[in-house]
Structures are given as C-alpha cells and as structure tokens.
Write a protein that holds these residues in place. Structure first.
Motif, PDB file in Angstrom:
ATOM      1  N   ILE A 130      79.427 126.387  20.739  1.00 16.38           N
ATOM      2  CA  ILE A 130      79.313 127.804  20.370  1.00 16.38           C
ATOM      3  C   ILE A 130      80.439 128.617  21.030  1.00 16.38           C
ATOM      4  O   ILE A 130      81.081 129.440  20.384  1.00 16.38           O
ATOM      5  N   THR A 131      80.678 128.356  22.325  1.00 16.61           N
ATOM      6  CA  THR A 131      81.765 129.052  23.033  1.00 16.61           C
ATOM      7  C   THR A 131      83.095 128.866  22.314  1.00 16.61           C
ATOM      8  O   THR A 131      83.818 129.824  22.043  1.00 16.61           O
ATOM      9  N   LEU A 132      83.407 127.607  21.990  1.00 22.77           N
ATOM     10  CA  LEU A 132      84.708 127.322  21.376  1.00 22.77           C
ATOM     11  C   LEU A 132      84.785 127.862  19.950  1.00 22.77           C
ATOM     12  O   LEU A 132      85.852 128.246  19.481  1.00 22.77           O
ATOM     13  N   LYS A 133      83.633 127.904  19.292  1.00 25.73           N
ATOM     14  CA  LYS A 133      83.602 128.483  17.947  1.00 25.73           C
ATOM     15  C   LYS A 133      83.888 129.989  18.033  1.00 25.73           C
ATOM     16  O   LYS A 133      84.653 130.531  17.243  1.00 25.73           O
ATOM     17  N   THR A 134      83.270 130.629  19.037  1.00 24.12           N
ATOM     18  CA  THR A 134      83.503 132.061  19.239  1.00 24.12           C
ATOM     19  C   THR A 134      84.973 132.329  19.574  1.00 24.12           C
ATOM     20  O   THR A 134      85.536 133.339  19.172  1.00 24.12           O
ATOM     21  N   MET A 135      85.584 131.410  20.309  1.00 28.30           N
ATOM     22  CA  MET A 135      87.005 131.564  20.647  1.00 28.30           C
ATOM     23  C   MET A 135      87.907 131.156  19.474  1.00 28.30           C
ATOM     24  O   MET A 135      89.120 131.121  19.614  1.00 28.30           O
ATOM     25  N   ARG A 136      87.309 130.835  18.361  1.00 27.44           N
ATOM     26  CA  ARG A 136      88.020 130.385  17.143  1.00 27.44           C
ATOM     27  C   ARG A 136      88.892 129.162  17.424  1.00 27.44           C
ATOM     28  O   ARG A 136      90.033 129.071  16.975  1.00 27.44           O
ATOM     29  N   LEU A 137      88.353 128.239  18.178  1.00 24.63           N
ATOM     30  CA  LEU A 137      89.146 127.062  18.552  1.00 24.63           C
ATOM     31  C   LEU A 137      88.638 125.777  17.903  1.00 24.63           C
ATOM     32  O   LEU A 137      89.102 124.694  18.238  1.00 24.63           O
ATOM     33  N   ASN A 139      88.410 122.777  15.421  1.00 24.70           N
ATOM     34  CA  ASN A 139      89.497 122.084  14.745  1.00 24.70           C
ATOM     35  C   ASN A 139      90.858 122.237  15.424  1.00 24.70           C
ATOM     36  O   ASN A 139      91.894 122.144  14.785  1.00 24.70           O
ATOM     37  N   THR A 140      90.823 122.520  16.740  1.00 29.18           N
ATOM     38  CA  THR A 140      92.093 122.494  17.480  1.00 29.18           C
ATOM     39  C   THR A 140      91.961 121.496  18.619  1.00 29.18           C
ATOM     40  O   THR A 140      90.853 121.202  19.069  1.00 29.18           O
ATOM     41  N   TYR A 141      93.103 120.979  19.060  1.00 31.86           N
ATOM     42  CA  TYR A 141      93.066 120.058  20.189  1.00 31.86           C
ATOM     43  C   TYR A 141      92.844 120.792  21.498  1.00 31.86           C
ATOM     44  O   TYR A 141      92.405 120.202  22.486  1.00 31.86           O
ATOM     45  N   THR A 142      93.121 122.094  21.487  1.00 35.44           N
ATOM     46  CA  THR A 142      92.812 122.906  22.674  1.00 35.44           C
ATOM     47  C   THR A 142      91.328 122.779  23.018  1.00 35.44           C
ATOM     48  O   THR A 142      90.959 122.675  24.184  1.00 35.44           O
ATOM     49  N   ALA A 143      90.496 122.764  21.977  1.00 33.45           N
ATOM     50  CA  ALA A 143      89.054 122.674  22.202  1.00 33.45           C
ATOM     51  C   ALA A 143      88.663 121.328  22.803  1.00 33.45           C
ATOM     52  O   ALA A 143      87.660 121.218  23.502  1.00 33.45           O
ATOM     53  N   LEU A 144      89.465 120.288  22.526  1.00 30.46           N
ATOM     54  CA  LEU A 144      89.178 118.989  23.142  1.00 30.46           C
ATOM     55  C   LEU A 144      89.584 119.012  24.613  1.00 30.46           C
ATOM     56  O   LEU A 144      88.955 118.392  25.458  1.00 30.46           O
ATOM     57  N   VAL A 145      90.675 119.741  24.900  1.00 34.02           N
ATOM     58  CA  VAL A 145      91.240 119.721  26.252  1.00 34.02           C
ATOM     59  C   VAL A 145      90.475 120.626  27.226  1.00 34.02           C
ATOM     60  O   VAL A 145      90.169 120.216  28.345  1.00 34.02           O
ATOM     61  N   LEU A 146      90.138 121.842  26.778  1.00 34.59           N
ATOM     62  CA  LEU A 146      89.600 122.848  27.707  1.00 34.59           C
ATOM     63  C   LEU A 146      88.466 122.353  28.615  1.00 34.59           C
ATOM     64  O   LEU A 146      88.569 122.484  29.830  1.00 34.59           O
ATOM     65  N   PRO A 147      87.385 121.785  28.070  1.00 29.67           N
ATOM     66  CA  PRO A 147      86.303 121.368  28.973  1.00 29.67           C
ATOM     67  C   PRO A 147      86.748 120.317  29.989  1.00 29.67           C
ATOM     68  O   PRO A 147      86.237 120.277  31.103  1.00 29.67           O
ATOM     69  N   SER A 148      87.732 119.498  29.613  1.00 28.35           N
ATOM     70  CA  SER A 148      88.130 118.411  30.516  1.00 28.35           C
ATOM     71  C   SER A 148      89.045 118.905  31.635  1.00 28.35           C
ATOM     72  O   SER A 148      89.377 118.140  32.533  1.00 28.35           O
ATOM     73  N   LEU A 149      89.445 120.181  31.593  1.00 26.35           N
ATOM     74  CA  LEU A 149      90.256 120.701  32.698  1.00 26.35           C
ATOM     75  C   LEU A 149      89.454 120.714  33.990  1.00 26.35           C
ATOM     76  O   LEU A 149      90.006 120.757  35.084  1.00 26.35           O
ATOM     77  N   CYS A 150      88.142 120.696  33.864  1.00 27.66           N
ATOM     78  CA  CYS A 150      87.293 120.515  35.038  1.00 27.66           C
ATOM     79  C   CYS A 150      86.924 119.039  35.098  1.00 27.66           C
ATOM     80  O   CYS A 150      86.025 118.586  34.425  1.00 27.66           O
ATOM     81  N   ASN A 151      87.694 118.292  35.865  1.00 28.11           N
ATOM     82  CA  ASN A 151      87.476 116.850  35.959  1.00 28.11           C
ATOM     83  C   ASN A 151      87.054 116.516  37.388  1.00 28.11           C
ATOM     84  O   ASN A 151      87.883 116.278  38.264  1.00 28.11           O
ATOM     85  N   SER A 152      85.739 116.524  37.604  1.00 29.32           N
ATOM     86  CA  SER A 152      85.240 116.430  38.972  1.00 29.32           C
ATOM     87  C   SER A 152      85.570 115.114  39.643  1.00 29.32           C
ATOM     88  O   SER A 152      85.925 115.077  40.818  1.00 29.32           O
ATOM     89  N   MET A 153      85.458 114.031  38.889  1.00 31.55           N
ATOM     90  CA  MET A 153      85.775 112.725  39.462  1.00 31.55           C
ATOM     91  C   MET A 153      87.221 112.728  39.940  1.00 31.55           C
ATOM     92  O   MET A 153      87.529 112.254  41.037  1.00 31.55           O
ATOM     93  N   GLY A 154      88.116 113.298  39.134  1.00 28.28           N
ATOM     94  CA  GLY A 154      89.527 113.382  39.492  1.00 28.28           C
ATOM     95  C   GLY A 154      89.728 114.205  40.757  1.00 28.28           C
ATOM     96  O   GLY A 154      90.434 113.784  41.678  1.00 28.28           O
ATOM     97  N   PRO A 214      85.119 114.871  19.870  1.00 28.87           N
ATOM     98  CA  PRO A 214      85.961 115.081  18.677  1.00 28.87           C
ATOM     99  C   PRO A 214      85.133 115.158  17.391  1.00 28.87           C
ATOM    100  O   PRO A 214      85.448 115.942  16.502  1.00 28.87           O
ATOM    101  N   LEU A 215      84.072 114.388  17.315  1.00 25.80           N
ATOM    102  CA  LEU A 215      83.214 114.402  16.122  1.00 25.80           C
ATOM    103  C   LEU A 215      82.648 115.801  15.892  1.00 25.80           C
ATOM    104  O   LEU A 215      82.523 116.265  14.757  1.00 25.80           O
ATOM    105  N   ILE A 216      82.321 116.474  16.994  1.00 23.14           N
ATOM    106  CA  ILE A 216      81.738 117.807  16.895  1.00 23.14           C
ATOM    107  C   ILE A 216      82.820 118.851  16.597  1.00 23.14           C
ATOM    108  O   ILE A 216      82.636 119.739  15.782  1.00 23.14           O
ATOM    109  N   ILE A 217      83.966 118.705  17.267  1.00 27.11           N
ATOM    110  CA  ILE A 217      85.001 119.745  17.205  1.00 27.11           C
ATOM    111  C   ILE A 217      85.893 119.627  15.964  1.00 27.11           C
ATOM    112  O   ILE A 217      86.286 120.615  15.365  1.00 27.11           O
TER     113      ILE A 217
END
Lengths: 277, 297
Positions: A130-137, A139-154, A214-217
C-alpha cells in the motif's frame, strides 16, 4: 575389528553415493528433458541421453509472445545488481555509525534493527504494498530496492567486523585532515572487503531467486524478472516440460557460475552468519 | 571514538544512519501498526478511499468461523511434521559424512549445495516433472520395483508429501553445512575416551555427538518451525494450494486474499493470526528447550 572397519567403510561410501545421486539426479533429468523434442519427453522407457538431442525448447522459450525471456533475464540482472550493491552500502554506513560512534538511543536503535529479523514478512507485505502504491512506485525496481535498504543481518555482521578495526588508523587519518566520509570510503570499506564480498554474494543470490515480492510489485510483463517469467511458463505451458526445464536451467546457470567462482566465501558466510541464499 | 568535531560528528552520524533508518521505520516498524489497523477494516485498494469500512473483529471472526483457518493450520502442521524430522535427519547424516575425510570432498560439498542456491521456482518446476503421475521419473522408478506410485501433486493425500520431498531435497545441503560446523567443534578426545571404554559407534552417536550438537539442532528446529509456518513459494508454484485445497496454507491464503481478491483487511487478519501463532510456537519451544538440549558449561 578389521571386518568391522571394512563394513563401516562400505556403509560410508554407500551413503555418500546415495546422497550424491539424490542431489544430482533431478538436475540431470532437467538437462536431459530440456534437450528433448516434444514427443520424446513422454517416451517410456526413459532415456537419460536424448536419442536426437534437440534445441527446440530453448528456441521456443526465447520466442514466446507472452513471456519475453531475454528481457526477463536482463531485468533480473538489473534487479540483482541493484539489490546487491544498494543494501550493501546502506548497511555498511549504518554499521559504521554503530561500530565507531556513541550517540543517544544507540542501543534502542540497534535492537530495533535486530527486531526486524523476527517480524514475519507476511505481516509487513500488505502495508508495504500500500505504501509503495501510494508513492506510485508499483512496477518499478525502486519498489523492490527500498525495503531492502534496511538489511539488519548486513548491519549486524558488518558492525561486528568494523568494531575490530583499530581506532588509531582512523585517528591518524583525522590528524591528516580526512573527513569522516573520506575515512569511510578509503579506510573502512577497503579493510572490510571480505565481509562486503560475502554479504554482496548473498544479496545477489537472494535477489536473483527472489519471488514473492517481485510477484506482488511487478504486474507489468515488461518488468518481469526471470523467476516471474519462469513461474508463468510453468502455469501457461503446463504440459511442455521441456520448455519448463529449459527455463529452469537458464535461471539456475548464472547463480551456479557465481557460486562456483566464490564457493569459499559462501561457506565462510554460512559458518559465520548462517545467512540463507 | 574521538574523531572530528562534535558538530561534524553529529551530522555525519545522522547521514550514515539515515537511509537504513528510514527504511526501517517505513517498511518494518510502521507496517506492524498499519497491518493491525488493516485487519480491522474492509479495504480494497482498487476502490476509492471512501469505501473503506471499519468492521471491528469481523475479519478475525470470519476466519475462525469458517473451515478456512482449521484447514490451513492442519495443512501447515502436516507440512512441518513431515518436513522437519526428515530434513534434520538427512542434514545430520550428510554432516556426519562430510565430517570424515575423503577424496574430492570440496567437489562433493559443491554438489550438495546446488539445490540450495537454485531458486524455488526452478526447483518446483523440476519436482513437478519428477513427480508427474504418468511420466515422472519417481513413479517410473517405483514401477520398475512393482509399485504403482500416486499422481503425487494431483492427489489430495500425496500432494503435501510431494512438496515436502522437494523441500527436503532443496534444503538439506544448507542445514548440513551448519550441522557440520557444530560437529567440527566437538573435542576429538571424547571419542577417544569412548573408544577406549569400548563404546559402539551407535552409542558414541547417541551419547556424544547428539548431545553436543543438540544446541545447533535446537536452533535449526526453531528456525524451521518459524519458516515452516510461513511456507509459500514451494506450494504456490507446485500446487497453488490444490488439489481441491489440500495444500492451502496461511501465507498462500494471505497472498491470494490480498492480491487476487483484494481483500486486504481479511488478509491482514490471517497474517496477524499467523504472527501470533509463530510467537506462541517459539515460546513453547524455548520452554521445552531445557528438557533435551545440553549446553557445555
């Protein structure tokens, strides 16, 4: 005692062979099927080596009208590169702050990061959509990347690594007038190359094989990654197993190449972090 | 660390942390609250905002009332009950083999790891083909020894075991390497002493190996139960929840309700129930930990 030894040795090799066969057979069958023509895949008795090897399946899947595999392959590469490097940089930056500075709320923030590893992805999936849909993102690869910018294990693994870097190095650099950003780029990152490499590798494998997000986005076929194309091939060409096996093979080969080149690091990463590819 | 001026340091810390923290808040912490709110709404993302309705606990009540929940959890428990003992047994066995010295061990490790690095989609397609009722290689092999195999993924009782077989095949190598690391940590002297006392190989396994790797096995158990409740990709590509709903599991239903039927409120309720079940299952395991896990002091 000797007979005992021989028996145990035989048993050992028996298990060893059985497991190797079990691990390999499905792959061999995949290769074999992908090289058969349509009639040959349903032939009984089975033939491991196709009587008339055919590239029909490979030609077919690269010329499908509704799934563009070449495009999907390029898309996957693009996504994998983005998802390898961007989370690596953001987590290295955060790890540097956690390892080398004291600030208010440091413990709480670090715990918050660790907490994310325990939140089931199922719960965050819908709000994030819903957040990414609101941001109109969508079908963009930005939407795949954004959540992973918080990579706790890393962040966790790199922080452990950065803590070991002696402060004297950094202080000496400061004496020479280097800024903190410069120190990060020219001292911290080069010293942490092994851990960066291992993390990057796991990021790449995770990104390449990623499916649910990716299936969702990505609903637009032009944006599809290889895994989405492959899954679609599986449902649209249900009884064209040679197509499916050719597609599976193409999707596995890049990851195998990456793995073979860096096998040593994969194992190291496993034994230190227990990260799943 | 004492470097840089106070002001410069403050700005730098902020900048270094910013991207990860923004993602943390936006995509992990806030969604917990959002999801909880969503579970109380009737929400279809394709319809205008004015159509959003507050329905209280109705989503949860609907989920509990109909057969849905009971079936999904029976299926997922069946999956976990089959998968975990199998994958733990095979990975311990594999780790014990890898703990001995033999030629071409590195190559062997690489082989065992291939299923792990392959994507679930590819593995699912391969196994769908291996498990094909008529032309699948598994049934063909069974036929040669006189057994008529079931049509696996198209058979209500055999679909889940079929998925489990694929999952065990895919994951064993991964857990084997973790168990191997634990085995390597065992002091050789224990085995020496046991041998002098005349303990058999089985006894050595039972009284030395097993207790000393039990913390690792416990960890794998916890991880696997958490992951097992969330099984999705294998099911989605192999059976799509079928045949006749025989492999419907919670996450697959969250996905379907949210992104096929756009019932995001109901889907969030399913997700929350799952989250709570996972927490309870994890707590229970830690309660029983002391009964069988031994930590060296």
């Amino acid at each position: 005692m000797r007979a005992d030894r021989i028996a145990s040795r035989t048993l050992f090799y028996l298990f060893l062979t059985a497991i190797a066969i079990a691990a390999l057979l499905p792959f061999l069958w995949m290769v074999s099927t992908s090289l058969k023509a349509r009639e040959a895949i349903f032939a009984i008795p089975i033939r491991w080596i196709p009587r008339e090897p055919s590239l029909e399946a490979y030609k077919a899947i690269f010329t499908l009208t509704n799934i563009n595999f070449i495009r999907a392959f390029i898309n996957s590469m693009q996504v994998a590169v983005l998802l390898t490097f961007l989370p690596l940089i953001t987590s290295a930056m955060a790890a540097f702050a956690f390892a080398k500075f004291n600030f208010k709320g440091k413990q709480v923030l670090f715990s918050a990061f660790l907490l994310t590893m325990m939140i089931p992805g199922t719960i965050t999936m819908i709000p994030n959509f819903i957040t990414l849909k609101t941001m109109r993102l969508l079908n963009t690869y930005t939407a795949l990347v954004l959540p992973s910018l918080c990579n706790s294990m890393g962040i966790f693994l790199m922080r452990q690594n950065f803590v070991k870097i002696h402060d004297e190095y950094l202080e000496a650099a400061v004496m020479d007038g280097a800024s903190l950003y410069r120190i990060f780029w020219t001292i911290i990152l080069p010293l942490a190359k092994p851990v960066l490499f291992t993390m990057g590798l796991f990021n790449f494998m995770g990104a390449w094989n990623n499916f649910l997000w990716p299936l969702i986005i990505l609903t637009d076929r032009k944006k599809w990654t290889l895994q989405l194309g492959l899954s679609n091939l599986g449902s649209n060409f249900y009884n064209y197993q040679h197509y499916q096996m050719a597609g599976a093979l193409i999707s596995i080969v890049p990851i195998i190449i990456v793995y073979l080149i860096s096998q040593r690091y994969v194992e190291q990463g496993l034994s230190t972090g227990g990260i799943k590819g | 660390m004492y470097i840089g001026g106070v002001r410069q340091k403050r700005v730098a810390i902020l900048l270094f942390l910013a991207p990860a923290v923004v993602a943390l808040v936006l995509f992990y912490l806030l969604p917990i609250a959002t999801s909880l709110v969503l579970s109380l709404l009737e929400y279809d993302p394709l319809r205008p905002v004015s159509d959003i309705k507050f329905v209280g606990l109705r989503n949860f009540i609907d989920y509990f009332k109909y057969q849905d929940m009971r079936d999904q959890y029976l299926h997922v428990l069946y999956y976990i009950g089959l998968y975990i003992p199998l994958v733990l047994a095979t990975s311990v066995l594999e780790a014990m083999l890898l703990n001995r010295t033999f030629k071409a061990k590195t190559l062997y490790k690489v082989l065992l790891y291939l299923p792990v690095i392959s994507s679930w989609v590819a593995v699912a397609l391969i196994w769908r083909w291996l498990l094909h009722g008529e032309y699948g290689i598994i049934n063909i092999m069974l036929r040669t020894i006189g057994i008529q195999g079931p049509s696996w993924l198209h058979n209500k009782s055999w679909a889940m075991p079929g998925v489990v077989m694929a999952a065990v095949w895919k994951d064993t190598g991964y857990y084997a390497l973790i168990v191997l690391a634990a085995l390597k940590g065992i002091d050789r002297n224990y085995y020496e002493a046991a041998r002098i006392d005349g303990a058999s190989a089985i006894k050595q396994f039972r009284f030395i190996t097993l207790p000393l790797v039990s913390p690792t096995i416990f960890l794998l158990l916890v991880i696997n139960i958490i992951a097992g409740f969330q099984v999705f990709e294998s099911i989605y590509v192999m059976t799509e929840g079928g045949p006749a709903g025989a492999t419907r599991v919670p996450v697959e239903q969250v996905y379907r309700n949210a992104f096929t039927y756009y019932k995001m409120g109901y889907a969030s309720a399913i997700a929350w129930v799952l989250g709570i079940v996972i927490i309870i299952a994890t707590i229970i395991q830690f309660r029983f930990e002391k009964l069988w896990v031994s930590y060296e002091s």
